[in-house]
Design a protein around this motif. Structure first.
Motif, short mmCIF file in Angstrom:
data_model
loop_
_atom_site.label_atom_id
_atom_site.label_comp_id
_atom_site.label_asym_id
_atom_site.label_seq_id
_atom_site.Cartn_x
_atom_site.Cartn_y
_atom_site.Cartn_z
N THR A 1 0.84 -1.20 0.00
CA THR A 1 0.00 0.00 0.00
C THR A 1 0.86 1.24 0.00
N ALA A 2 1.88 1.25 0.88
CA ALA A 2 2.71 2.45 1.00
C ALA A 2 3.42 2.76 -0.31
N TRP A 3 3.97 1.72 -0.96
CA TRP A 3 4.71 1.97 -2.20
C TRP A 3 3.77 2.38 -3.33
N LEU A 4 2.65 1.65 -3.45
CA LEU A 4 1.69 1.99 -4.51
C LEU A 4 1.19 3.41 -4.34
N LEU A 5 0.89 3.75 -3.08
CA LEU A 5 0.39 5.10 -2.81
C LEU A 5 1.42 6.13 -3.24
N SER A 6 2.69 5.84 -2.97
CA SER A 6 3.73 6.82 -3.29
C SER A 6 3.95 6.95 -4.78
N VAL A 7 4.01 5.79 -5.47
CA VAL A 7 4.17 5.86 -6.93
C VAL A 7 2.97 6.60 -7.53
N GLY A 8 1.79 6.22 -7.07
CA GLY A 8 0.58 6.87 -7.57
C GLY A 8 0.59 8.36 -7.29
N PHE A 9 1.02 8.72 -6.08
CA PHE A 9 1.06 10.13 -5.71
C PHE A 9 1.99 10.92 -6.64
N VAL A 10 3.19 10.37 -6.86
CA VAL A 10 4.15 11.08 -7.71
C VAL A 10 3.60 11.25 -9.12
N LEU A 11 3.03 10.17 -9.66
CA LEU A 11 2.47 10.26 -11.01
C LEU A 11 1.30 11.22 -11.08
N ALA A 12 0.51 11.25 -10.00
CA ALA A 12 -0.68 12.09 -10.05
C ALA A 12 -0.34 13.57 -9.91
N PHE A 13 0.60 13.91 -9.03
CA PHE A 13 0.75 15.32 -8.68
C PHE A 13 1.96 16.03 -9.24
N ILE A 14 3.06 15.31 -9.50
CA ILE A 14 4.21 16.03 -10.04
C ILE A 14 3.89 16.67 -11.40
N PRO A 15 3.15 15.98 -12.29
CA PRO A 15 2.80 16.64 -13.56
C PRO A 15 2.05 17.94 -13.37
N ALA B 1 -3.66 8.74 -10.10
CA ALA B 1 -4.81 8.70 -9.20
C ALA B 1 -5.40 7.30 -9.13
N ALA B 2 -5.44 6.64 -10.28
CA ALA B 2 -5.97 5.28 -10.30
C ALA B 2 -5.11 4.35 -9.44
N ILE B 3 -3.79 4.53 -9.54
CA ILE B 3 -2.90 3.71 -8.70
C ILE B 3 -3.14 4.01 -7.22
N MET B 4 -3.35 5.28 -6.89
CA MET B 4 -3.65 5.63 -5.50
C MET B 4 -4.95 4.96 -5.06
N ALA B 5 -5.92 4.93 -5.98
CA ALA B 5 -7.19 4.28 -5.63
C ALA B 5 -6.97 2.81 -5.32
N VAL B 6 -6.13 2.16 -6.15
CA VAL B 6 -5.81 0.76 -5.89
C VAL B 6 -5.15 0.62 -4.51
N ALA B 7 -4.26 1.53 -4.21
CA ALA B 7 -3.57 1.48 -2.91
C ALA B 7 -4.58 1.58 -1.76
N PHE B 8 -5.55 2.51 -1.88
CA PHE B 8 -6.54 2.64 -0.81
C PHE B 8 -7.42 1.41 -0.72
N ALA B 9 -7.71 0.82 -1.90
CA ALA B 9 -8.50 -0.41 -1.89
C ALA B 9 -7.73 -1.51 -1.17
N LEU B 10 -6.42 -1.50 -1.39
CA LEU B 10 -5.57 -2.49 -0.73
C LEU B 10 -5.58 -2.29 0.79
#
Lengths: 198, 649, 307
Positions: free
Chosen positions: B452-466, B499-508
């Protein structure tokens, strides 16, 4: 319940001293509340729209009477707490009753004042200035109204249950509230009425 | 029928109708379920009328998690809508409702209750107390918050959601430009919830000042308690500003006053100013307890004491003072001129200094440690670089001339998510994972937690850095769409994937909870992490009275010292314990507040007046009430202690 | 080790996202005017400085994680109790303070720069254009030239421009990224944005402050051209465009989206800009420009006698 007889009655249990501290913190929050109202007042003071200014509607006489009534009531409740410390239930109740009567008098004059404002065209909806003026005065007035009922309930409890650590605690906290309202009134008197009438 | 027209949603859609149906079904299912399992009595006795800080904490947690779901769904809808140019998934009105709701829900109904959960559960345990100073007020705080949250959450299916942004600037939020009752919901629901928060502030300041265990001087408190104390001081000073502000907004909308109107002297800039005088301290209210949790977790898993205790405390005090001196940086572009902007620019940049001190102190806590990386620690390690990135973009935003370019763009959106998500959200999840075994008697799954922690972080970077980039390229915030020619589409698609990856992380995370409930071992003892502070010196589950004997404390890390140096915490004998009784008043009064709020939103004055009278009646009853609580006898305590001791290995 | 590799992965993911920005420069970092250049320079400077800070923090983090991880040490190692160090704290406070002071100086300098006529243009008469927003379009009034446009604005290059901003509705924010930053346009006062274009070209402009349903498409185009071309255009407008009547302007004010349109005359005569609000304690709005340029305005857009 452990009662520490070396402390005044209102502080004498652990719960009592917690409540007093909690109420002081609440008064801190209330200071911020009124500070916000004052900040808004100073910002909107000269934004009259099509309505009157403070100088045009303020009348010194009722304001002086209100001040006299409220300041006196604050003094009297001080006497009341002093009587409470001496254990004199009867004197305390008399002083509290006078406080509440003076407070009611204050409120009566303030209602008269508001009716006057409406008659001269300064309603809540008239302008930004009237909105903040009446809201600030009204907030203070509502606090006084709430206090009248609260004080009455405490009086009833003292009559029925006597001076216990609890009733003493409630009375003391109420007196803090009442003094606070008086201090706010001093600010209102000085920075709203006096300043507006100069 | 005319009367009922006002409850119709002004701009319905398939999604909204679907939500109406699901909400109705869910409510029916809950009522049927509770009735079928005959749990109404249990619910009333153990939860609706409880004054136990641990129970109240858990109720805050449940609401926070539900609201995280709602806010998250809002987020994924927004990201999907923006993933392609000229997308038609959400039209303008819906998008506006969604981002408004997202902001309000995430900040006020997810993050605030989440930290309040930690305050409630942890503080009495950390300071060696049996409950908070005002347990009844505590219950009232929760139920007021709950009713405010429920009132807000029903807006999108009854009457219409607010749609003027979470900042609800006037004149956009006034009657002329926001014609539905949505903004009424905003003004009133947040007001009710805010009252609960103010009471929480008063409660915890008193608790921390007056109810610490013997020997626990202020400078010997655990760092989380310090952070909570300072945060609650900010609450007491900031929330009354919001109270006045929302009251003025309500009056403008319901009673035709002219505080913020465009004529009759009204001043729209006053709303913006007062909002942010509250709003900026609000975000420090959120981040300071998060910092406190990181301090606890990092020192636990570095197996070292927290570096620079005194400067950690001092930095939080400085931050809290400065938090009231920076508000204008939220509207540098509002025309106040270079002098004012320069002053606020400097104060804003200055706040980075104490924050930086904290980051360095955490790094030095890791120095010479013996670092292990269970899930809570992983979140804390990820927090440090990600939050630092967010923080430095804050310093960039503080340069007000440059801010004329950043303001209201996606750059700003990236910045505040960059500090809130690694800052607050990670701390919430890390803290939840960390304290889960103490609360429920089993651990959350490690592997799932790390994923969860890693997925959330990868998702976060992809979602917000752009978003930093598209902001500099001209993409403003709160835009429901953009055209192909702007060139924003590629990075917005990347954001959506993130964001989708973050959603997966929260589902996890949700799955983790389910999986652990089903399969995790219940045999973990009282101290599965080998932790350092007093809350771990309790049984699992924590008995109603917390500590049979009030501990005596001699250092900052009382529990650690008792383990490593043999310092005895619980001296003396067991005596009967005074506990407060449950009470129905907080729940009933809050229901009346709900009725009052609802009827005010729709201007149904008779009901509002009756509800108000009901509230005053509750207060009157409370004044005359003669409830002195009850005692738990020594025998009962000894029995409970024996049972809990026996259960542990 | 695994942590380190995962952190690297995270950094790479972040970099890829950055690279995906493509080869075209970002609007804000592609300034076409002196104000935008000041801002872009500040932004680039701060990016470098802040990157340095992030790298330092990351470096320290990676170092301590790798060196002091439990698997790298003996079973019985007991971490020491270290309370703190005044020297270390002094450095951790001192260096950030120096950075903040440096950036404050840069920032304050730029603050004043962007609020006045751009450097090098002080000896000119600025061109005054009133930009007012109504849901959801922009009206550009040129009082000196006595023309008005909707949703597009032509400006002469290499000339100081003062945009006088206000709104007929909610607060909006007037933003031309390549010429400079934005400023709020509000209904009870006029704000001034000092810009200039030092290159000819077409630039994007938009409202940056959410103002309701039509906000996303509340954009306009800016074209800068030589002074000669600009004068030619003004003449052309006078020759070919219809006059702006009060009736027509009321139509234009109706909520909705419009294309581009052009008129002779401005709305400032029958619908003047709001007066500054005197007596409100928080206004620090710049007054001087009004005094200087009253003689340039054909209409009496505001009566300044009651200062």
């Amino acid at each position: 319940m452990k009662v520490d007889n070396s402390l005044p009655l209102e502080y004498s249990t652990e719960e009592n001293s917690l409540k007093i501290l909690g109420f002081w913190i609440f008064l801190g929050a209330e200071i911020m509340l009124f500070a916000t109202l004052f900040a808004a007042y100073f910002t909107l003071e000269n934004r009259l729209g099509n309505g009157p200014s403070g100088a045009e509607i303020f009348e010194i006489t009722p304001v002086l009477v209100e001040t006299l009534l409220l300041l006196t009531s604050s003094f009297v409740i001080g006497l009341g707490i002093h009587a409470m410390r001496l254990g004199n239930k009867k004197a305390m109740m008399i002083f509290f009753s006078i406080t509440l009567l003076l407070g009611a008098g204050f409120l009566g004059f303030e209602i008269y004042e508001f009716i006057h404002y409406v008659h001269v065209g300064a309603t809540l909806q008239t302008s930004a200035f009237t909105a903040i003026l009446l809201t600030t005065l009204g907030t203070h007035g509502l606090h006084v109204t709430f206090g009248l009922f609260w004080g009455l309930f405490i009086l009833i409890q003292i009559k029925k249950r006597g001076l216990t650590p609890e009733t003493a605690n409630k009375s003391f906290i109420f007196s803090l509230y009442w003094h606070f309202l008086d201090i706010i009134w001093i600010f209102i008197f000085s920075f709203i009425y006096l300043k507006g009438m100069m | 029928m005319d009367f009922f027209d006002r409850f119709a949603v002004p701009h319905p859609s398939f999604l909204i109708y679907g939500a109406m149906v699901s909400i109705a079904i869910a409510m029916i299912a809950v009522v049927v379920g509770i009735t079928y399992f005959k749990k109404w009595g249990y619910l009333w006795r153990e939860w609706l009328t409880t004054v136990d800080h641990k129970r109240i904490g858990i109720m805050y947690l449940i609401v926070a998690l539900l609201m995280l779901f709602r806010g998250g769904v809002d987020a994924i809808m927004m990201r999907y809508q923006l993933s392609m140019p000229d997308n038609t998934f959400l039209d303008s009105q819906h998008y506006n409702e969604v981002f408004t709701t997202h902001g309000i829900v995430m900040i006020l109904f997810m993050a605030m209750p989440f930290i309040t959960f930690f305050f409630n559960y942890l503080i009495p345990l950390q300071i060696g107390a049996r409950d908070v100073a005002f347990p009844r007020l505590n219950a009232l705080s929760f139920w007021l918050f709950f009713m405010g949250a429920m009132l807000f959450n029903m807006s999108f299916v009854v009457g219409g959601s607010p749609d003027a942004g979470w900042t609800s600037y006037f004149p956009l939020a006034g009657n002329e430009f926001s014609t539905s009752v949505g903004t009424n919901y905003y003004m009133i629901a947040i007001q009710i919830a805010g009252m609960g928060t103010l009471m929480t502030g008063i409660n915890f300041i008193t608790t921390i000042l007056k109810m610490r265990a013997p020997g626990m001087k202020l400078m010997k408190m655990p760092m989380f308690t310090w952070s909570a104390f300072i945060a609650n001081v900010i609450v007491v000073f900031a929330f009354p500003v919001l109270t006045v502000l929302l009251a003025m907004g309500t009056m403008d909308r319901l009673f035709g006053t002219n505080f913020f109107t465009t004529d009759n002297g009204g001043m729209d800039m006053l709303w913006a100013n007062l909002f942010w005088v509250w709003g900026h301290p609000e975000v420090y209210i959120l981040i300071l307890p998060a910092f406190g949790l990181y301090s606890e977790i990092i020192s636990t898993f570095a197996r070292r004491n927290l570096y620079g205790y005194k400067s950690m405390v001092a930095s939080m005090v400085v931050i809290s003072i400065f938090s009231f001196l920076v508000w204008a940086h939220h509207f540098f572009t509002m025309g106040q001129g270079p002098l004012t902007n320069s002053i606020f620019s400097i104060t804003t940049m200055a706040i980075a200094v104490p924050t930086g001190v904290k980051i360095f102190n955490w790094l030095f806590t890791l120095w010479k440690g013996k670092i292990v990386f269970p899930t809570p620690m992983l979140y804390s390690i990820l927090f440090i670089p990600l939050f630092t990135l967010g923080g430095v973009t804050g310093v960039m935003l503080a340069m007000s001339a440059a801010d004329y370019q950043y303001h209201n763009t996606m750059f700003l959106v990236a910045h505040f998510h960059n500090v809130i998500i690694p800052g607050v959200v990670y701390a919430m999840i890390a803290g939840l994972t960390f304290y889960w075994p103490k609360m429920f008697g089993f651990m959350l799954n490690e592997k799932l937690g790390k994923w969860t922690a890693w997925l959330l972080s990868v998702g976060f970077v992809l979602a917000f850095i752009p978003m930093y980039i598209t902001g500099l390229d001209g993409q403003a915030r709160r835009m429901y769409t953009y055209s192909e020619s702007t060139g924003f589409s590629a990075l917005n698609m990347v954001s959506f994937i993130g964001a989708a990856i973050m959603a997966v992380a929260f589902a996890l995370l949700v799955y983790n909870i389910y999986y652990s409930i089903r399969y995790a071992s219940r045999d973990i003892g009282n101290d599965p992490w080998d932790a350092r502070s007093l809350e771990w010196a309790t049984h699992t589950p924590v008995p109603e009275y917390n500590f049979a004997i009030i501990p005596e404390v001699a250092s900052t890390e009382a529990f650690w010292d008792s383990k490593k140096k043999g310092h005895e915490l619980f001296k003396g004998k067991i005596e009967k314990i005074h506990m407060p009784n449950n009470s129905p008043i907080p729940f009933i009064m809050s229901c009346l507040f709900f009725a009052f709020g609802f009827s005010m939103v729709f201007s149904i004055w008779p009901v509002a007046i009756i509800a108000l009278i009901g509230i005053l009646a509750c207060l009157t009853y409370r004044s005359f009430e003669k409830d002195h609580g009850r005692y738990i006898s020594v025998e009962e305590i000894k029995e409970t202690e024996a049972k809990l001791r026996g259960a542990k290995k | 080790m695994r942590i380190k590799m995962k952190l690297m992965l995270l950094t790479i993911v972040g970099t890829i996202a950055t690279v995906l920005a493509g080869c075209e420069p970002l609007l804000v970092l592609d300034p076409k005017g002196p104000q935008a250049k000041t801002q872009a320079d500040d932004i680039i400077l701060s990016i470098w400085l802040m990157s340095g800070i992030v790298i330092v923090v990351l470096a320290i983090l990676l170092f301590v994680l790798i060196k002091y991880r439990a698997s790298n040490q003996s079973e019985d190692y007991e971490p020491p109790h270290i309370e703190g160090s005044h020297l270390v704290e002094a450095i951790c406070i001192g260096i950030p303070i120096i950075i903040v002071i440096f950036l404050s100086v840069v920032s304050v300098k730029s603050n004043y720069e962007v609020e006045t006529t751009p450097a090098g243009y002080e000896d000119q008469e600025p061109l005054i254009i009133y930009a007012s927003s109504s849901n959801w379009k922009w009206h550009f009034s040129y009082p000196e030239q006595d023309i008005e446009t909707v949703n597009y604005v032509y400006v002469p290059a290499n000339r100081a421009i003062e945009f006088k901003l206000y709104s007929y509705g909610p607060i909006t924010s007037f933003w031309i990224p390549q010429l400079g930053g934005q400023k709020y346009a509000m209904s009870d006062m006029v704000t001034t944005l000092h810009l200039a274009a030092d290159a000819e070209g077409e630039f994007m402009g938009r409202n940056a402050n959410f103002s309701g349903a039509g906000f996303a498409k509340n954009t306009f185009e800016v074209t800068s051209m030589s002074q000669a071309d600009f004068d030619e255009w003004v003449d052309e407008v006078h020759d070919t465009a219809d006059p702006l009547t009060e009736e027509k302007f009321d139509d234009l004010l109706d909520p909705g989206h419009l294309g581009r349109s052009t008129y002779t005359g401005t709305h400032l005569e029958f619908s003047p800009a709001p007066e500054h609000d005197h007596g409100s304690s928080d206004s620090e709005i710049e007054e001087p420009e009004h005094e200087d340029h009253t003689d340039h305005e054909s209409g009496e857009e505001t009566n300044h006698d009651n200062h």
